[in-house]
Design an enzyme around this catalytic site. Structure first.
Site, PDB file in Angstrom:
ATOM      1  N   CYS A 254     -31.097  -7.466  15.726  1.00 43.83           N
ATOM      2  CA  CYS A 254     -31.135  -6.134  16.351  1.00 43.83           C
ATOM      3  C   CYS A 254     -29.836  -5.963  17.135  1.00 43.83           C
ATOM      4  O   CYS A 254     -28.889  -6.731  16.926  1.00 43.83           O
ATOM      5  CB  CYS A 254     -32.376  -5.977  17.237  1.00 43.83           C
ATOM      6  SG  CYS A 254     -32.494  -7.153  18.603  1.00 43.83           S
TER       7      CYS A 254
ATOM      8  N   ARG B 294     -36.153  -6.523  20.155  1.00 37.23           N
ATOM      9  CA  ARG B 294     -36.822  -6.452  18.855  1.00 37.23           C
ATOM     10  C   ARG B 294     -36.700  -7.711  18.003  1.00 37.23           C
ATOM     11  O   ARG B 294     -37.711  -8.202  17.472  1.00 37.23           O
ATOM     12  CB  ARG B 294     -36.291  -5.240  18.067  1.00 37.23           C
ATOM     13  CG  ARG B 294     -36.689  -3.926  18.705  1.00 37.23           C
ATOM     14  CD  ARG B 294     -35.880  -2.780  18.149  1.00 37.23           C
ATOM     15  NE  ARG B 294     -34.471  -2.880  18.534  1.00 37.23           N
ATOM     16  CZ  ARG B 294     -33.504  -2.089  18.095  1.00 37.23           C
ATOM     17  NH1 ARG B 294     -33.788  -1.150  17.215  1.00 37.23           N
ATOM     18  NH2 ARG B 294     -32.271  -2.243  18.523  1.00 37.23           N
TER      19      ARG B 294
ATOM     20  N   ASP C 201     -35.475   1.368  19.172  1.00 38.58           N
ATOM     21  CA  ASP C 201     -34.961   0.589  20.302  1.00 38.58           C
ATOM     22  C   ASP C 201     -35.798   0.892  21.558  1.00 38.58           C
ATOM     23  O   ASP C 201     -35.863   2.047  21.978  1.00 38.58           O
ATOM     24  CB  ASP C 201     -33.497   1.019  20.512  1.00 38.58           C
ATOM     25  CG  ASP C 201     -32.811   0.252  21.608  1.00 38.58           C
ATOM     26  OD1 ASP C 201     -33.492  -0.436  22.387  1.00 38.58           O
ATOM     27  OD2 ASP C 201     -31.573   0.340  21.677  1.00 38.58           O
TER      28      ASP C 201
HETATM   29  P1  4NP Z   1     -32.664  -4.863  21.205  1.00 37.97           P
HETATM   30  O1  4NP Z   1     -32.691  -3.822  22.444  1.00 37.97           O
HETATM   31  O2  4NP Z   1     -31.529  -4.414  20.323  1.00 37.97           O
HETATM   32  O3  4NP Z   1     -33.999  -4.654  20.578  1.00 37.97           O
HETATM   33  O4  4NP Z   1     -32.461  -6.232  21.810  1.00 37.97           O
HETATM   34  C1  4NP Z   1     -31.561  -3.533  23.226  1.00 37.97           C
HETATM   35  C2  4NP Z   1     -31.198  -4.391  24.221  1.00 37.97           C
HETATM   36  C3  4NP Z   1     -30.111  -4.095  25.030  1.00 37.97           C
HETATM   37  C4  4NP Z   1     -29.405  -2.925  24.833  1.00 37.97           C
HETATM   38  C5  4NP Z   1     -29.774  -2.065  23.822  1.00 37.97           C
HETATM   39  C6  4NP Z   1     -30.854  -2.371  23.006  1.00 37.97           C
HETATM   40  N1  4NP Z   1     -28.306  -2.618  25.675  1.00 37.97           N
HETATM   41  O5  4NP Z   1     -27.750  -1.513  25.534  1.00 37.97           O
HETATM   42  O6  4NP Z   1     -27.942  -3.431  26.537  1.00 37.97           O
END
Ligand code: 4NP
Length: 162
Positions: free
Chosen positions: A12, A18, A129
């Site tokens: 992800c 995720r 997200d």
């Molecule tokens: P992930 O969620 O891609 O599911 O781990 C996110 C975690 C952090 C960020 C964006 C999405 N961020 O912008 O820091």
């Protein structure tokens, strides 16, 4: 003789919400079928912003109420991952675009999949997200992943020699 393991990498953006959940859920499904010896499962992020961090505390807390223990530490995907893993499974369309554009070889593109494409229900087109939203976002992540990963394991299981 060694077992030919299916090597699967979940990806992800940050590797804190995720894909760590996907790794934990798929690990549990594999354990429930007694197929641990046949899989190597990991997760990674497209960004390195959260490198070295545990998964998001909201994700870990909610996942544990659904019976999943998230233990991964965030790391960014690298060129060796494209070579090493058999399947590289992204969570949304933006992940897939980034995975394709970063593939060191054109042949690596055949390893890239969108996790929801395994679902027979086809209700969700991707795993949204959850980072900037509320608890419902984390509930949705687990709901979609359970459905898609159950289908993924059913898809792979017949090709595993017991
Ligand atoms: P992930 O969620 O891609 O599911 O781990 C996110 C975690 C952090 C960020 C964006 C999405 N961020 O912008 O820091």
């Amino acid at each position: 003789m060694g077992v030919d393991k299916r090597k699967i990498l979940f990806v992800c953006l940050g590797n804190i919400c995720r894909s760590p959940a996907a790794e934990a859920i798929f690990n549990k499904f594999v354990e429930e079928k007694g197929l641990e010896a046949h899989f190597e499962i990991d997760s990674a992020g497209l960004d390195a912003y959260h490198m070295g961090e545990k998964a998001d505390s909201r994700m870990r807390a909610y996942a544990s109420t659904r019976g999943y223990n998230i233990t991964s530490i965030s790391r960014p995907i690298n060129d060796k991952d494209y070579q090493y893993f058999d399947m590289i499974i992204g969570m949304d369309r933006s992940n897939i675009r980034a995975l394709i554009s970063r593939a060191p070889l054109e042949s690596h593109r055949d390893k890239i999949f969108l996790v929801t494409d395994f679902s027979s229900k086809k209700v969700f087109k991707e795993v949204p997200d959850p980072y900037y939203g509320g608890l419902e976002g984390f509930v949705t992540v687990i709901d979609i992943l359970e459905d898609s990963l159950k289908a993924l394991l059913e898809n792979i299981s017949p090709s595993i020699e017991q």
